[in-house]
Design a protein around this motif. Structure first.
Motif, PDB file in Angstrom:
ATOM      1  N   ARG A 195     -32.224 -13.614  15.149  1.00  0.00           N
ATOM      2  CA  ARG A 195     -32.461 -14.246  16.452  1.00  0.00           C
ATOM      3  C   ARG A 195     -33.676 -15.165  16.383  1.00  0.00           C
ATOM      4  O   ARG A 195     -33.664 -16.270  16.954  1.00  0.00           O
ATOM      5  CB  ARG A 195     -32.670 -13.168  17.526  1.00  0.00           C
TER       6      ARG A 195
ATOM      7  N   SER B 241     -32.696 -18.256  14.529  1.00  0.00           N
ATOM      8  CA  SER B 241     -31.799 -19.113  15.308  1.00  0.00           C
ATOM      9  C   SER B 241     -32.562 -19.907  16.357  1.00  0.00           C
ATOM     10  O   SER B 241     -32.170 -21.030  16.697  1.00  0.00           O
ATOM     11  CB  SER B 241     -30.717 -18.262  15.983  1.00  0.00           C
TER      12      SER B 241
ATOM     13  N   ARG C 178     -16.659 -14.704  14.455  1.00  0.00           N
ATOM     14  CA  ARG C 178     -16.331 -13.599  13.542  1.00  0.00           C
ATOM     15  C   ARG C 178     -16.609 -12.252  14.200  1.00  0.00           C
ATOM     16  O   ARG C 178     -15.827 -11.310  14.042  1.00  0.00           O
ATOM     17  CB  ARG C 178     -17.138 -13.745  12.251  1.00  0.00           C
ATOM     18  N   GLN C 179     -17.710 -12.153  14.919  1.00  0.00           N
ATOM     19  CA  GLN C 179     -18.016 -10.900  15.600  1.00  0.00           C
ATOM     20  C   GLN C 179     -16.995 -10.580  16.676  1.00  0.00           C
ATOM     21  O   GLN C 179     -16.578  -9.432  16.831  1.00  0.00           O
ATOM     22  CB  GLN C 179     -19.421 -10.975  16.196  1.00  0.00           C
ATOM     23  N   ILE C 180     -16.561 -11.611  17.423  1.00  0.00           N
ATOM     24  CA  ILE C 180     -15.554 -11.390  18.464  1.00  0.00           C
ATOM     25  C   ILE C 180     -14.244 -10.923  17.854  1.00  0.00           C
ATOM     26  O   ILE C 180     -13.562 -10.030  18.373  1.00  0.00           O
ATOM     27  CB  ILE C 180     -15.361 -12.677  19.290  1.00  0.00           C
TER      28      ILE C 180
ATOM     29  N   ALA D 167     -23.839 -20.895  14.085  1.00  0.00           N
ATOM     30  CA  ALA D 167     -24.027 -19.796  15.042  1.00  0.00           C
ATOM     31  C   ALA D 167     -22.724 -19.478  15.781  1.00  0.00           C
ATOM     32  O   ALA D 167     -22.389 -18.311  15.998  1.00  0.00           O
ATOM     33  CB  ALA D 167     -25.129 -20.151  16.032  1.00  0.00           C
ATOM     34  N   LEU D 168     -21.980 -20.526  16.164  1.00  0.00           N
ATOM     35  CA  LEU D 168     -20.717 -20.298  16.861  1.00  0.00           C
ATOM     36  C   LEU D 168     -19.694 -19.609  15.963  1.00  0.00           C
ATOM     37  O   LEU D 168     -18.947 -18.731  16.417  1.00  0.00           O
ATOM     38  CB  LEU D 168     -20.161 -21.623  17.374  1.00  0.00           C
TER      39      LEU D 168
ATOM     40  N   ARG E  91     -20.388 -17.590  13.522  1.00  0.00           N
ATOM     41  CA  ARG E  91     -20.808 -16.205  13.383  1.00  0.00           C
ATOM     42  C   ARG E  91     -20.407 -15.392  14.612  1.00  0.00           C
ATOM     43  O   ARG E  91     -19.921 -14.250  14.493  1.00  0.00           O
ATOM     44  CB  ARG E  91     -22.321 -16.145  13.174  1.00  0.00           C
ATOM     45  N   GLU E  92     -20.570 -15.976  15.808  1.00  0.00           N
ATOM     46  CA  GLU E  92     -20.150 -15.274  17.025  1.00  0.00           C
ATOM     47  C   GLU E  92     -18.645 -15.074  17.043  1.00  0.00           C
ATOM     48  O   GLU E  92     -18.152 -14.033  17.478  1.00  0.00           O
ATOM     49  CB  GLU E  92     -20.589 -16.082  18.255  1.00  0.00           C
TER      50      GLU E  92
ATOM     51  N   LYS F  48     -31.160  -8.113  12.721  1.00  0.00           N
ATOM     52  CA  LYS F  48     -30.782  -8.836  13.934  1.00  0.00           C
ATOM     53  C   LYS F  48     -31.961  -9.552  14.585  1.00  0.00           C
ATOM     54  O   LYS F  48     -31.844 -10.732  14.956  1.00  0.00           O
ATOM     55  CB  LYS F  48     -30.112  -7.881  14.930  1.00  0.00           C
TER      56      LYS F  48
END
Length: 367
Positions: free
Chosen positions: A24, A27, A83-85, A77-78, A80-81, A20
């Motif tokens: 970061r 990114s 998918r996490q949500i 990045a969006l 990936r976010e 992680k």
């Protein structure tokens, strides 16, 4: 073997945690590098200082490439976010509306929920079926509103139900436990949203309520119910004696229901309705009002009784087949975009017929 699996799982979690900070840093680092390259080119490259057509085209190409790279990086990045949500939403759904087993104490069960919010896995509808020493107890409910704001209320009501059904011998006591749990949840939300003045009359919390239908199906098939402003279920019969007619559907109704939980306190006397017997082979279809309120492009309501009749005419009849049939017809009726949350629950009595189960069908109220 179990310890080895645990070590493998922990190792993967540690490796993901270690990656992680690197993600970061990347990114943030990649856009910085691209921006620095573009600025360096503009300030230091001799070609960028020239005013000719070719020099300007080269400069535009450089900045276009940098801009495209930034857009693709932000898009990645969006995604990936997102998918996490979705993973978090799936975990929340498995806890709140956990998948029901296909068979519970001799009853064949199928249930599903559809949220009106696109991308949301959990809405404002709730259901649960639990086998207890007092019988199989069922709850179907609908929280005012839908989406993220209703998830906390769904969690409070379902959490209380899953404990109360085992502790309380009377169905009315279960309902009072749910009322106290909802009131406690609303008070806590009110303090969080209005810490200085308590519950604001204009706050959405002050207007929140939950409609509920509680059922208790005992070993002999006797059904008892408490209804707090919720739609009554339908009785499903694949065959009707003695003619053997297929596709018989009856809307159950046993007087005026109690008010929904939230705005008004429950009365001192709770009239538990004795509904009769659910005979072997018969089923119950429970739903929230989102299915009956679903409209097509011309504003016509969804014809639920006709859809259920079609569903039970098809053979073989099973809770899952009824569920799939009704859901497909609802989505076809609304064009795939229902405006309210929809929850459906189908129960079928697959127990063996007992000698006492010769009369008093569930479609008629027993006094």
């Amino acid at each position: 073997m179990r310890r080895r699996g645990l070590r493998i799982g922990l190792g993967r979690a540690v490796r993901r945690a270690d990656r992680k900070p690197l993600r970061r840093a990347l990114s943030l680092g990649l856009p910085t590098v691209w921006g620095a390259m573009a600025i360096t080119y503009k300030l230091a490259c001799p070609l960028a200082q020239q005013n000719g057509f070719g020099a300007r085209m080269a400069t535009c190409a450089v900045f276009f490439a940098v801009g495209t790279g930034l857009i693709l990086h932000v898009r990645k990045a969006l995604l990936r976010e997102l998918r996490q949500i979705r993973e978090v939403a799936g975990a929340a759904q498995s806890v709140l509306l956990r998948p029901l087993p296909p068979r519970i104490d001799g009853l064949n069960v199928a249930a599903a929920q559809l949220s009106a919010d696109r991308g949301a896995s959990v809405g404002g509808d709730l259901y649960e079926v639990i086998a207890t020493e007092h019988g199989v107890r069922v709850v179907m409910g609908d929280v005012r509103g839908h989406g993220i704001g209703a998830i906390g209320t769904v969690a409070a009501v379902l959490g209380s139900f899953r404990e109360a059904v085992h502790d309380e011998p009377e169905l009315g006591c279960v309902l009072r436990r749910l009322e106290r749990a909802l009131a406690r949840h609303l008070r806590e939300r009110a303090r969080a949203e209005h810490p200085s003045s308590g519950l604001d009359p204009d706050s959405p919390v002050a207007e929140e309520f939950v409609t509920l239908l509680l059922l208790e199906i005992r070993r002999d098939g006797e059904v008892y119910a408490l209804n707090c402003g919720h739609p009554w279920p339908y009785l499903l019969r694949s065959h009707v004696e003695p003619a053997g007619v297929r596709g018989h559907v009856v809307r159950l109704a046993f007087g005026e229901p109690l008010p929904p939980l939230g705005p008004f306190p429950l009365p001192a006397e709770l009239p538990v309705v004795r509904c009769g017997q659910l005979l072997p082979g018969e089923g119950l279809f429970l739903h929230t009002d989102g299915v009956e309120d679903a409209r097509d492009a011309q504003g016509r309501f969804f014809p639920l009784p006709a859809a259920l009749t079609d569903a039970v005419q098809a053979q073989p009849v099973s809770p899952q087949s009824v569920l799939n049939s009704v859901f497909s017809q609802v989505l076809s009726h609304t064009g795939g975009m229902p405006t309210d949350d929809i929850a459906l629950l189908v129960l079928r009595n697959d127990r063996k017929r007992l000698p006492a189960q010769l009369s008093h069908p569930v479609a008629h109220q027993v006094t």
